[in-house]
Design a protein around this motif. Structure first.
Motif, PDB file in Angstrom:
ATOM      1  N   GLN A   1       4.404  -4.425   0.947  1.00 38.12           N
ATOM      2  CA  GLN A   1       4.992  -3.459  -0.047  1.00 38.12           C
ATOM      3  C   GLN A   1       3.854  -2.574  -0.436  1.00 38.12           C
ATOM      4  OE1 GLN A   1       8.431  -3.625  -0.762  1.00 38.12           O
ATOM      5  NE2 GLN A   1       8.167  -4.805   1.081  1.00 38.12           N
ATOM      6  N   LYS A   2       4.001  -1.375  -0.847  1.00 36.48           N
ATOM      7  CA  LYS A   2       3.091  -0.460  -1.208  1.00 36.48           C
ATOM      8  C   LYS A   2       2.195  -0.774  -2.522  1.00 36.48           C
ATOM      9  CE  LYS A   2       5.787   2.433  -4.358  1.00 36.48           C
ATOM     10  NZ  LYS A   2       6.331   3.608  -4.870  1.00 36.48           N
TER      11      LYS A   2
ATOM     12  N   SER B   1      -3.139  -2.405  -4.745  1.00 39.07           N
ATOM     13  CA  SER B   1      -3.810  -3.278  -5.597  1.00 39.07           C
ATOM     14  C   SER B   1      -4.650  -4.600  -4.728  1.00 39.07           C
ATOM     15  CB  SER B   1      -2.974  -3.976  -6.431  1.00 39.07           C
ATOM     16  OG  SER B   1      -2.127  -4.953  -5.965  1.00 39.07           O
ATOM     17  N   GLY B   2      -4.328  -4.490  -3.458  1.00 41.21           N
ATOM     18  CA  GLY B   2      -4.837  -5.695  -2.567  1.00 41.21           C
ATOM     19  C   GLY B   2      -4.306  -6.954  -3.058  1.00 41.21           C
ATOM     20  N   GLY B   3      -3.346  -7.151  -3.731  1.00 40.70           N
ATOM     21  CA  GLY B   3      -2.645  -8.166  -4.424  1.00 40.70           C
ATOM     22  C   GLY B   3      -3.090  -8.697  -5.698  1.00 40.70           C
ATOM     23  N   ARG B   4      -4.169  -8.137  -6.136  1.00 44.44           N
ATOM     24  CA  ARG B   4      -4.660  -8.661  -7.436  1.00 44.44           C
ATOM     25  C   ARG B   4      -4.056  -8.553  -8.715  1.00 44.44           C
ATOM     26  NH1 ARG B   4      -8.396  -5.271  -4.781  1.00 44.44           N
ATOM     27  NH2 ARG B   4     -10.423  -6.241  -3.843  1.00 44.44           N
TER      28      ARG B   4
ATOM     29  N   LEU C   1      -2.037 -15.150   0.377  1.00 44.14           N
ATOM     30  CA  LEU C   1      -1.690 -14.515  -1.021  1.00 44.14           C
ATOM     31  C   LEU C   1      -2.863 -14.892  -2.034  1.00 44.14           C
ATOM     32  CD1 LEU C   1       2.010 -15.082  -1.246  1.00 44.14           C
ATOM     33  CD2 LEU C   1       0.928 -13.212  -0.399  1.00 44.14           C
ATOM     34  N   TRP C   2      -3.973 -15.282  -1.611  1.00 46.90           N
ATOM     35  CA  TRP C   2      -4.900 -15.823  -2.669  1.00 46.90           C
ATOM     36  C   TRP C   2      -5.454 -14.608  -3.488  1.00 46.90           C
ATOM     37  CZ3 TRP C   2      -9.755 -13.430  -2.404  1.00 46.90           C
ATOM     38  CH2 TRP C   2     -10.219 -12.783  -1.547  1.00 46.90           C
ATOM     39  N   PRO C   3      -5.623 -13.534  -3.394  1.00 52.56           N
ATOM     40  CA  PRO C   3      -5.991 -12.328  -4.004  1.00 52.56           C
ATOM     41  C   PRO C   3      -5.109 -12.370  -5.286  1.00 52.56           C
ATOM     42  CG  PRO C   3      -6.105 -11.475  -1.957  1.00 52.56           C
ATOM     43  CD  PRO C   3      -5.267 -12.980  -1.991  1.00 52.56           C
ATOM     44  N   ALA C   4      -3.719 -12.912  -5.257  1.00 51.82           N
ATOM     45  CA  ALA C   4      -3.013 -12.594  -6.331  1.00 51.82           C
ATOM     46  C   ALA C   4      -3.289 -13.745  -7.533  1.00 51.82           C
ATOM     47  CB  ALA C   4      -1.376 -13.020  -5.827  1.00 51.82           C
TER      48      ALA C   4
END
Length: 345
Positions: free
Chosen positions: A79-80, A85-88, A107-110
């Motif tokens: 997803q865009k 955000s790099g998932g942050r 998914l660790w950056p989340a």
């Protein structure tokens, strides 16, 4: 497995926010345009997936839980919003300690919402970026509690699995130290049959309730004790607690290091030394903080759902700073990295 049901409660509250008459009074509201969002909520029911689909059928090479995690990772990372955000700024729920075992490494950056960090390396999950949420208590709340120090006849209560692996060795040690104390209840128990009813009665009639590390640092037993107004005695050196940035647990909990607790006589003498006045003070505080750990619909100000949203809101400024910093050099790509070549003769 209702103790790990926060996915349900948070998703329900977020959907309900669309119909709120006073959205400004809520800690979180749903928006349809991701550019307006502070955080991106990922409504994957990871605890439910683990509980329902983690076992392999005879013909399967991968569990359905594993397959669902793979699909989740593929979808979210394509997803865009993730790419920007790099998932942050994504919120991923993994409250059951065994949930998301596969997806967490990608998914660790989340921002993870967890029960503890027991099964996470520090570079994947930590207090700097993630949120610790309470378990939903499984025993009945002590409504209209008119008990007092003298009416609670049991001094110290524990009922649960005694023989555990990893950090739970202390349960077995404490069982042998305490099993013959006349005013201590320390026995095996589970949620099956009448286990919940027995635990409710036991905690409601006890002054102190043991919360000992098991396979992981946390358990629902702490929140069962809070709902019972039974002063928690926490023996779990690695435990992290919900909302500890605004809540002083020492006002209503006793903390004892594992190394001290397993010394002969140390724990029971420590508990017996607590006066009636001190216990009463802690008991009153338990009744005050109890609503902070309640999951309910519709959600109310100051309950567990709103407190979790509030904890997430505390992460927003840090997340935005990290995203902005990551953009510093993203628009300029050096000649060599663009893949351009010079002609030679």
């Amino acid at each position: 497995n209702s103790q790990h049901s926060i996915e349900y409660w948070l998703t329900l509250d977020l959907l309900a926010s669309e119909f709120s008459e006073n959205p400004s009074s809520r800690e979180a509201i749903r928006v349809k345009n991701s550019s307006e969002a502070d955080l991106i909520f990922v409504p994957f029911f990871s605890s439910l997936s683990y509980n329902r689909y983690s076992k392999l059928s005879p013909h399967q090479k991968k569990s359905k839980n594993w397959e669902l995690q793979e699909k989740l990772v593929k979808f979210v990372m394509s997803q865009k919003e993730w790419k920007i955000s790099g998932g942050r700024n994504h919120v991923v729920l993994a409250h059951h300690p065994n949930s998301m075992l596969n997806a967490r490494m990608q998914l660790w950056p989340a921002i993870f919402i967890l029960s503890d960090f027991g099964r996470y390396p520090i570079n994947v999950a930590n207090l700097d970026k993630d949120v610790i949420a309470p378990y939903k208590h499984v025993i009945k709340s002590y409504v209209n509690d008119s008990s007092d120090f003298d009416s609670r006849k049991t001094l110290l209560y524990f009922q649960g699995a005694i023989y555990r692996k990893n950090g739970g060795f202390a349960r077995q040690e404490l069982y042998y130290l305490l099993k013959d104390e006349k005013d201590v209840h320390f026995s095996f128990g589970s949620v099956q049959r009448n286990g919940i009813r027995q635990a409710s009665q036991g905690m409601h009639s006890s002054k102190f309730c043991l919360n000992i590390a098991g396979d992981t640092p946390s358990s629902s037993r702490l929140f069962d004790a809070i709902a019972s107004h039974c002063v928690p005695v926490i023996i779990s050196d690695e435990i992290e607690l919900p909302y500890e940035d605004i809540l002083d647990y020492t006002e209503f909990c006793i903390f004892i290091r594992t190394s001290d607790a397993v010394k002969k006589g140390f724990l029971i003498n420590r508990i017996r030394s607590i006066t009636k006045d001190k216990w009463t003070q802690m008991w009153e505080k338990l009744k005050q903080v109890e609503p902070l750990f309640e999951f309910q619909y519709p959600s109310k100000e100051g309950d567990a759902i709103q407190m979790i949203w509030q904890s997430l809101s505390h992460k927003v400024s840090s997340v935005k700073m990290k995203i902005n910093k990551s953009k510093r050099y993203s628009r300029f790509v050096p000649r060599k990295r663009r893949g351009l070549r010079t002609r030679t003769k």
